[in-house]
Design a protein around this motif. Structure first.
Motif, PDB file in Angstrom:
ATOM      1  N   LEU A 227      34.807  52.234   4.721  1.00 44.51           N
ATOM      2  CA  LEU A 227      33.831  52.634   5.721  1.00 44.51           C
ATOM      3  C   LEU A 227      33.656  51.551   6.770  1.00 44.51           C
ATOM      4  N   GLY A 228      34.269  51.763   7.934  1.00 45.93           N
ATOM      5  CA  GLY A 228      34.048  50.873   9.055  1.00 45.93           C
ATOM      6  C   GLY A 228      32.763  51.262   9.765  1.00 45.93           C
ATOM      7  N   LEU A 229      31.910  50.288  10.039  1.00 44.30           N
ATOM      8  CA  LEU A 229      30.589  50.523  10.622  1.00 44.30           C
ATOM      9  C   LEU A 229      30.400  49.654  11.856  1.00 44.30           C
ATOM     10  N   GLY A 230      29.780  50.226  12.892  1.00 45.54           N
ATOM     11  CA  GLY A 230      29.484  49.454  14.088  1.00 45.54           C
ATOM     12  C   GLY A 230      28.207  49.951  14.735  1.00 45.54           C
ATOM     13  N   SER A 231      27.627  49.128  15.602  1.00 43.84           N
ATOM     14  CA  SER A 231      26.327  49.472  16.181  1.00 43.84           C
ATOM     15  C   SER A 231      26.419  50.533  17.261  1.00 43.84           C
ATOM     16  N   GLY A 232      27.576  50.660  17.914  1.00 42.77           N
ATOM     17  CA  GLY A 232      27.732  51.657  18.965  1.00 42.77           C
ATOM     18  C   GLY A 232      27.458  51.097  20.343  1.00 42.77           C
ATOM     19  N   ALA A 233      27.989  51.769  21.355  1.00 46.86           N
ATOM     20  CA  ALA A 233      27.853  51.308  22.728  1.00 46.86           C
ATOM     21  C   ALA A 233      26.433  51.495  23.235  1.00 46.86           C
ATOM     22  N   THR A 234      26.035  50.636  24.149  1.00 49.47           N
ATOM     23  CA  THR A 234      24.731  50.737  24.792  1.00 49.47           C
ATOM     24  C   THR A 234      24.917  51.149  26.251  1.00 49.47           C
ATOM     25  N   GLY A 235      23.825  51.422  26.904  1.00 49.53           N
ATOM     26  CA  GLY A 235      23.877  51.742  28.321  1.00 49.53           C
ATOM     27  C   GLY A 235      24.450  53.122  28.585  1.00 49.53           C
ATOM     28  N   LYS A 236      24.793  53.395  29.848  1.00 52.04           N
ATOM     29  CA  LYS A 236      25.233  54.716  30.256  1.00 52.04           C
ATOM     30  C   LYS A 236      26.616  55.066  29.744  1.00 52.04           C
ATOM     31  N   GLY A 237      27.379  54.072  29.283  1.00 56.03           N
ATOM     32  CA  GLY A 237      28.713  54.345  28.799  1.00 56.03           C
ATOM     33  C   GLY A 237      28.766  54.889  27.390  1.00 56.03           C
ATOM     34  N   GLY A 238      27.623  54.980  26.709  1.00 55.54           N
ATOM     35  CA  GLY A 238      27.622  55.455  25.334  1.00 55.54           C
ATOM     36  C   GLY A 238      27.565  56.970  25.261  1.00 55.54           C
ATOM     37  N   TYR A 239      28.742  57.628  25.355  1.00 56.35           N
ATOM     38  CA  TYR A 239      28.797  59.090  25.382  1.00 56.35           C
ATOM     39  C   TYR A 239      28.211  59.705  24.117  1.00 56.35           C
ATOM     40  N   ASP A 240      28.455  59.087  22.958  1.00 63.82           N
ATOM     41  CA  ASP A 240      27.942  59.648  21.703  1.00 63.82           C
ATOM     42  C   ASP A 240      26.424  59.786  21.732  1.00 63.82           C
ATOM     43  N   ARG A 241      25.784  58.899  22.448  1.00 64.91           N
ATOM     44  CA  ARG A 241      24.332  58.969  22.564  1.00 64.91           C
ATOM     45  C   ARG A 241      23.909  59.913  23.687  1.00 64.91           C
ATOM     46  N   SER A 242      24.544  59.764  24.848  1.00 63.47           N
ATOM     47  CA  SER A 242      24.122  60.547  26.002  1.00 63.47           C
ATOM     48  C   SER A 242      24.366  62.040  25.826  1.00 63.47           C
ATOM     49  N   VAL A 243      25.450  62.416  25.119  1.00 66.25           N
ATOM     50  CA  VAL A 243      25.742  63.831  24.935  1.00 66.25           C
ATOM     51  C   VAL A 243      24.685  64.509  24.059  1.00 66.25           C
ATOM     52  N   MET A 244      23.975  63.715  23.258  1.00 64.17           N
ATOM     53  CA  MET A 244      22.892  64.249  22.429  1.00 64.17           C
ATOM     54  C   MET A 244      21.563  64.275  23.184  1.00 64.17           C
ATOM     55  N   GLY A 245      21.586  63.839  24.450  1.00 64.31           N
ATOM     56  CA  GLY A 245      20.381  63.873  25.257  1.00 64.31           C
ATOM     57  C   GLY A 245      19.395  62.772  24.949  1.00 64.31           C
ATOM     58  N   GLU A 246      19.858  61.702  24.300  1.00 68.81           N
ATOM     59  CA  GLU A 246      18.953  60.613  23.945  1.00 68.81           C
ATOM     60  C   GLU A 246      18.695  59.713  25.145  1.00 68.81           C
ATOM     61  N   GLU A 247      17.556  59.080  25.135  1.00 74.90           N
ATOM     62  CA  GLU A 247      17.223  58.124  26.183  1.00 74.90           C
ATOM     63  C   GLU A 247      18.046  56.852  25.993  1.00 74.90           C
ATOM     64  N   GLU A 248      18.173  56.097  27.079  1.00 79.71           N
ATOM     65  CA  GLU A 248      18.911  54.840  27.003  1.00 79.71           C
ATOM     66  C   GLU A 248      18.240  53.908  26.006  1.00 79.71           C
ATOM     67  N   ILE A 249      19.043  53.215  25.244  1.00 80.47           N
ATOM     68  CA  ILE A 249      18.544  52.367  24.169  1.00 80.47           C
ATOM     69  C   ILE A 249      18.817  50.902  24.517  1.00 80.47           C
TER      70      ILE A 249
END
Length: 327
Positions: free
Chosen positions: A98-120
């Motif tokens: 299991l490879g784990l990572g924190s994920g991209a921040t800002g507007k480039g984080g498609y996995d977050r933005s596609v879910m409609g989440e606010e910028e983190i």
């Protein structure tokens, strides 16, 4: 030195299956796929689920270790995701990592933005990642877990039947900053680094990799953890030069990684164009000429790893002819 390869989840299974079989036949020690809902320049192209892909890959391989590079908290909850991890570990008979990572921040984080989440914010990213890994560890290793954090909650979360690998699947934690490295030092059986993302050139990138390795050593020492208990993974193609640009480029990447104390390196299956563009003939040469010299699976195969062969000595898998387009 162990060597892994990433096969992006962009191919229909008729085209992906020969690649996963090929990764094993060639003698790679581990094979990976990305865990995203869409990724960077490929976001408008075909893309498939990582865990379903790895389940299918487990069914067509026997000894190759399989993993995610990497899972992030952007669209995952540890309680529900743990069930998927248990399943892939079971289907693969204990070959899952299991490879784990924190994920991209800002507007480039498609996995977050596609879910409609606010910028983190970076602070929130780090705090959430720490909770994510803490809870994943508990849910996978303990019979029952109760957890209340700022980002995640678990109420009587069960883990039966548990992982095939005990006490749980190995965690390989992607970390380039000190706080994420602390998570890797606390929970990781392996540490993954991409090196600096803003390197001016190849030498500058390698200097950044060396600095991160030294920093991780210091964090392990602070926590009283033996350096030898944590494997070190380097994603070679985060460098300015694609590692399979040539056999010489691959040899150089691997040699420099060895000098810095990395136990594992990861390359990418060449694509016809765009990111990771390259020639499969170079991959075949590397498999035949370089992998057997590194002491991993390829050195134990006792055969030319350039192609799979049937009993008559004829190729049974023609990877160079695999159509990379979607059917």
């Amino acid at each position: 030195m162990r060597v892994g390869i990433v096969i992006l989840p962009e191919y229909r299974w008729w085209a992906a299956e020969p690649r996963w079989r090929g990764a094993e036949t060639y003698g790679f020690d581990h094979a990976w796929t990305y865990d995203h809902l869409g990724w960077r320049s490929l976001v408008d192209g075909p893309w498939f689920d990582s865990m379903a892909t790895l389940t299918a890959a487990a069914m067509v391989t026997e000894t190759l270790r399989l993993g995610t590079l990497v899972v992030s908290p952007h669209f995952r909850h540890p309680v529900s995701f743990a069930r998927q991890v248990l399943t892939v570990d079971d289907v693969s008979d204990g070959r899952f990592m299991l490879g784990l990572g924190s994920g991209a921040t800002g507007k480039g984080g498609y996995d977050r933005s596609v879910m409609g989440e606010e910028e983190i914010t970076p602070r929130q990213v780090t705090a959430r990642f720490g909770e994510f890994v803490d809870l994943m560890d508990s849910v996978l290793a303990k019979p029952v877990t109760d957890y209340q954090g700022e980002y995640y909650t678990a109420v009587q979360a069960r883990s039966a039947p548990g992982c095939v690998q005990r006490p749980r699947v190995p965690f390989l934690v992607g970390a380039d900053g000190p706080k994420a490295m602390a998570v890797a030092a606390r929970h990781g059986q392996g540490w993954i680094t991409l090196g600096p993302h803003d390197a001016a050139d190849l030498d500058d990138w390698w200097r950044g990799v060396a600095e991160r390795a030294e920093k991780f050593d210091a964090i392990l020492a602070e926590r009283g953890r033996d350096r030898a208990t944590v494997d070190r993974y380097l994603s070679l193609d985060a460098s300015p030069l694609f590692s399979l640009e040539s056999v010489e480029a691959f040899r150089d990447h691997v040699g420099r990684a060895q000098e810095l104390g990395f136990t594992d390196v990861v390359t990418h299956w060449p694509r016809p164009d765009g990111v990771y563009a390259g020639r499969e003939s170079v991959l075949e040469q590397v498999a035949a000429e370089v992998l057997p010299t590194l002491g991993g699976r390829a050195s134990l195969l006792g055969q030319n790893s350039g192609s799979a062969s049937n009993d008559a000595g004829e190729p049974s898998v023609s990877l160079g002819e695999v159509d990379s387009s979607e059917g």
